[in-house]
Design a protein around this motif. Structure first.
Motif, short mmCIF file in Angstrom:
data_model
loop_
_atom_site.label_atom_id
_atom_site.label_comp_id
_atom_site.label_asym_id
_atom_site.label_seq_id
_atom_site.Cartn_x
_atom_site.Cartn_y
_atom_site.Cartn_z
N TYR A 182 -30.86 -1.24 -75.67
CA TYR A 182 -29.71 -0.25 -75.65
C TYR A 182 -29.94 1.06 -74.91
CZ TYR A 182 -28.47 -3.53 -79.55
OH TYR A 182 -28.16 -4.48 -80.17
N ILE A 186 -26.21 0.54 -69.56
CA ILE A 186 -24.96 -0.19 -69.73
C ILE A 186 -24.72 -0.77 -70.88
CG2 ILE A 186 -24.26 -2.36 -68.68
CD1 ILE A 186 -25.17 -0.57 -66.61
N ASN A 187 -25.69 -0.99 -71.84
CA ASN A 187 -25.38 -1.61 -73.12
C ASN A 187 -25.42 -0.27 -74.23
OD1 ASN A 187 -25.48 -4.83 -72.99
ND2 ASN A 187 -26.97 -3.87 -71.72
N PHE A 297 -29.79 -2.56 -64.29
CA PHE A 297 -28.50 -3.89 -63.98
C PHE A 297 -29.37 -5.08 -64.31
CE2 PHE A 297 -27.12 -0.20 -61.75
CZ PHE A 297 -25.77 0.18 -62.02
N GLU A 300 -27.64 -10.41 -66.45
CA GLU A 300 -26.69 -11.08 -67.14
C GLU A 300 -25.52 -9.99 -67.45
OE1 GLU A 300 -30.20 -9.70 -69.77
OE2 GLU A 300 -29.81 -10.99 -67.86
N ASN A 301 -25.81 -8.80 -66.89
CA ASN A 301 -24.88 -7.60 -67.30
C ASN A 301 -24.07 -7.29 -66.03
OD1 ASN A 301 -27.16 -6.01 -69.26
ND2 ASN A 301 -25.18 -6.89 -69.98
N ASP A 303 -21.29 -8.14 -63.31
CA ASP A 303 -19.97 -8.98 -63.10
C ASP A 303 -19.73 -9.14 -61.56
OD1 ASP A 303 -17.95 -10.03 -64.88
OD2 ASP A 303 -16.91 -8.81 -63.16
N ALA A 321 -20.55 -3.64 -63.71
CA ALA A 321 -21.44 -4.04 -64.92
C ALA A 321 -20.56 -4.51 -66.13
CB ALA A 321 -22.33 -2.97 -65.15
N ARG A 322 -20.85 -5.42 -67.00
CA ARG A 322 -20.31 -5.70 -68.21
C ARG A 322 -21.37 -5.86 -69.18
NH1 ARG A 322 -15.50 -8.61 -68.84
NH2 ARG A 322 -15.79 -9.22 -66.42
N PRO A 323 -21.19 -5.17 -70.17
CA PRO A 323 -22.17 -4.99 -71.54
C PRO A 323 -22.28 -6.29 -72.14
CG PRO A 323 -20.90 -3.05 -71.47
CD PRO A 323 -20.23 -3.99 -70.57
N THR A 324 -23.50 -6.71 -72.58
CA THR A 324 -23.36 -7.88 -73.32
C THR A 324 -22.37 -8.00 -74.61
OG1 THR A 324 -25.91 -7.84 -72.88
CG2 THR A 324 -25.08 -9.40 -74.59
N THR A 329 -15.54 -3.38 -68.75
CA THR A 329 -16.38 -3.40 -67.34
C THR A 329 -16.43 -1.96 -66.74
OG1 THR A 329 -14.65 -3.86 -65.88
CG2 THR A 329 -16.31 -5.74 -66.50
#
Length: 473
Positions: A182, A186-187, A297, A300-301, A303, A321-324, A329
Motif C-alpha cells: 500500500y 497506486i494502491n 507501477f 497488474e496495476n 491498465d 493505473a488501476r489499483p488492485t 483509474t
C-alpha cells in the motif's frame, strides 16, 4: 579483619530500585553496571535515580511522538493539526505516514545483520545503522548517536525490493528501494490499516566498511564482496520477495551513462509536472524515483500505456493505473522523454503485453496534429487493414509526414508559369517565332518614332474626328 569487612560489604545483596529497573528494563547489562556503581559508591544512588527518571521521560516522549494518530476533524489547532500522522493513506502516502513506533519495531530483538554509516534518502536524509532483526523480522534504521530506532517496517509487509544503479554519478553507487504494501503510490490501504513509508538507502560499489552478522562476524572481507552484494544476500535470505535488478533483456537506454564512459544506462530521464526523476523499466513493473513520493507501477496495476505530445526530440509517456480490486483509474504523465529511447520503450511495452492506448477514442483530441488537416486520400488510407490500426502514434506521424512530402512533390510543376507547348511544334520553332515577333515589335516602334505619325488617328480613322475631346481623354 578489614579485608573480611570489605568482602562482606560487596557480597551483600543490593536492594532493587523500581525507578532504575523501569528506566533500564530494555538494557539489562547497563542496569547491572548502574547497580554495581551504586554498590561501590552508595552516595551516588540519588544521582543514578535522577538519570533513570530522565531516561524514562525521554523514552515516554519518543513513544508518544512516534505513535500513529488517526485522522481527526479540523479542530482549529492551527499548524499543529498539519503535523498529525495519518492512519490510512487516502491516496497521499505522505512522508512519515504510519511509521511504526520503536516499541513495535522491537528495539531489543536479536540482530541477523547490521551495517553502520548507511546513507538513507527516504524517509529521512541522514546516516543511520541499517538493521535486520530476527524473531518478528524487521528492517529498520537506528540512530548511531542516540541508539534510538528512527523508522522501519516489518519484513512480511514488504512487497517490492529494488536494487538500482544511481544515475549521473562519477562513482558507481546503488539505491535499495524497499516498497511496503500500500505504499507504491497506486494502491490505497483499507480503512484503519497503516501504510508504512518507502525506504531508500545508498551503498557504494565497494566493500562495506562496517557490516556484521548477528554473531558479530564482519562481512564483506572476501575478495569481490561489495556492500551491494552483502545487503542483497541478506535481503534475499529473509524476504519472500527477491531483490529485483535491471536486466538488459528487459530494457537498456539508447543513451549511455555519460558520467561513466562505456557503461550502459538502465534509466530514462523524465518529468512529472515540475519534478524531475528517472524511470526504470524492470521485469516486474516501472519505477519513478528517487524523490518522494516514489511511484511503482506493477504490471497488474497498469491498465494501459500511451504516447502523447510526440515531437521531433521528445515525447510524453502516459500510464493509466488501476489499483488492485478497484474500477477507478488514475493517469500519470511523464514528459520530456528523449526521442532516442522511444524504440526501446516501445519494445518493452509490446514484450510485456501492455496495451498501447495512443489511438484510443478518448485521446484523439489531445494528440498534436503534426501535418495539418488530412486529405481525403489520407483518411481513406487510415482505414486500410488492421496493421495500420496497431501503429504507434510516432510511427503514424512519421508516415503521414512522408506522404505529405510526396504530395507536395507531385503538385509542383516547374513549367506552370510559361506558355503551354503546342502540338506538333518543337522548342526551336518556338524560339524562332519568338525571335520574329520581337523583331516585328521593334520595327513598329522604330517606324512610329521616325514617321511621327498619329497612331490614334490612324487606328480610329474618321471616327476619331467625331469623338468629343472628353471621350478621347
Amino acid at each position: 579483619m578489614a579485608f573480611a569487612t570489605i568482602n562482606s560489604s560487596f557480597s551483600a545483596p543490593m536492594p532493587s530500585n523500581p525507578i532504575i529497573d523501569n528506566a533500564f528494563a530494555a538494557e539489562p547489562t547497563l542496569k547491572k553496571r548502574v547497580y554495581d556503581a551504586i554498590r561501590q559508591t552508595p552516595q551516588s544512588a540519588p544521582l543514578f535515580e535522577d538519570i533513570a527518571r530522565y531516561t524514562s521521560s525521554l523514552l515516554a516522549r519518543t513513544a508518544t511522538n512516534a505513535r500513529v494518530l488517526p485522522i481527526e476533524a479540523d479542530s482549529g489547532d492551527g499548524p499543529a493539526a498539519k503535523k498529525r500522522k495519518i492512519l490510512n493513506g487516502n491516496g497521499n502516502h505522505t512522508a512519515g505516514a504510519a511509521q511504526q513506533s520503536p516499541g513495535e519495531l522491537k528495539a531489543d530483538a536479536p540482530l541477523l545483520f547490521y551495517m553502520q554509516d548507511v546513507s538513507f534518502a527516504v524517509p529521512q536524509r541522514k546516516k543511520l545503522t541499517l538493521e535486520i532483526t530476527a524473531g518478528g523480522g524487521f528492517l529498520r534504521a537506528r540512530n548511531q548517536a542516540t541508539k534510538e530506532v528512527e523508522f522501519g517496517v516489518q519484513l512480511d509487509k514488504i512487497q517490492h525490493v529494488l536494487c538500482l544503479p544511481v544515475p549521473e554519478k562519477n562513482q558507481r553507487q546503488f539505491n535499495f528501494c524497499v516498497i511496503p504494501r500500500y505504499s507504491d503510490g497506486i494502491n490505497v490501504p483499507p480503512e484503519g490499516v497503516a501504510a508504512p513509508e518507502c525506504i531508500v538507502w545508498t551503498v557504494a560499489d565497494a566493500p562495506p566498511k562496517a557490516a556484521f552478522s548477528g554473531a558479530g562476524q564482519q562481512l564483506g572481507t572476501a575478495e569481490g564482496e561489495t556492500a551491494e552484494k552483502v545487503v542483497q544476500q541478506f535481503l534475499n535470505e529473509n524476504l519472500a520477495q527477491k531483490v529485483i535488478r535491471p536486466d538488459e533483456r528487459q530494457f537498456v537506454s539508447a543513451i549511455p551513462e555519460a558520467h561513466r564512459k562505456g557503461e550502459k544506462a538502465f534509466h530514462v530521464k523524465a518529468h512529472r509536472g515540475s519534478k524531475d526523476g528517472y524511470l526504470f523499466l524492470l521485469s516486474t513493473g516501472i519505477l519513478f524515483g528517487f524523490k518522494k513520493p516514489l511511484i511503482f507501477f506493477a504490471f497488474e496495476n497498469i491498465d494501459s500505456i500511451s504516447y502523447t505530445s510526440v515531437l521531433q526530440r521528445t515525447f510524453n509517456l502516459n500510464i493509466l493505473a488501476r489499483p488492485t480490486a478497484s474500477d477507478e483509474t488514475q493517469e500519470f504523465e511523464f514528459s520530456m522523454i528523449d526521442q532516442a529511447n522511444f524504440s526501446a520503450i516501445d519494445a518493452y511495452i509490446k514484450k510485456h503485453g501492455l496495451q498501447d492506448a495512443s489511438l484510443a477514442e478518448a485521446r484523439r483530441a489531445k494528440r498534436y496534429n503534426i501535418n495539418g488537416t488530412k486529405t481525403v486520400e489520407d483518411a481513406a488510407a487510415g482505414n486500410e487493414g488492421a496493421a495500420e490500426e496497431e501503429e504507434t502514434e510516432l510511427q503514424k506521424a512519421q508516415r503521414e509526414f512522408e506522404d505529405q512530402e510526396e504530395e507536395d512533390e507531385e503538385d509542383y510543376d516547374p513549367g506552370s508559369s510559361s506558355s503551354s507547348d503546342g502540338s506538333g511544334s518543337s522548342s526551336e520553332d518556338e524560339d524562332d517565332d519568338d525571335g520574329q515577333n520581337d523583331d516585328e515589335e521593334e520595327d513598329d516602334i522604330e517606324e512610329d518614332e521616325v514617321d511621327g505619325r498619329d497612331l490614334v488617328a490612324e487606328e480610329l480613322g474618321s471616327e476619331a474626328e467625331d469623338l468629343p475631346a472628353d471621350d478621347m481623354l
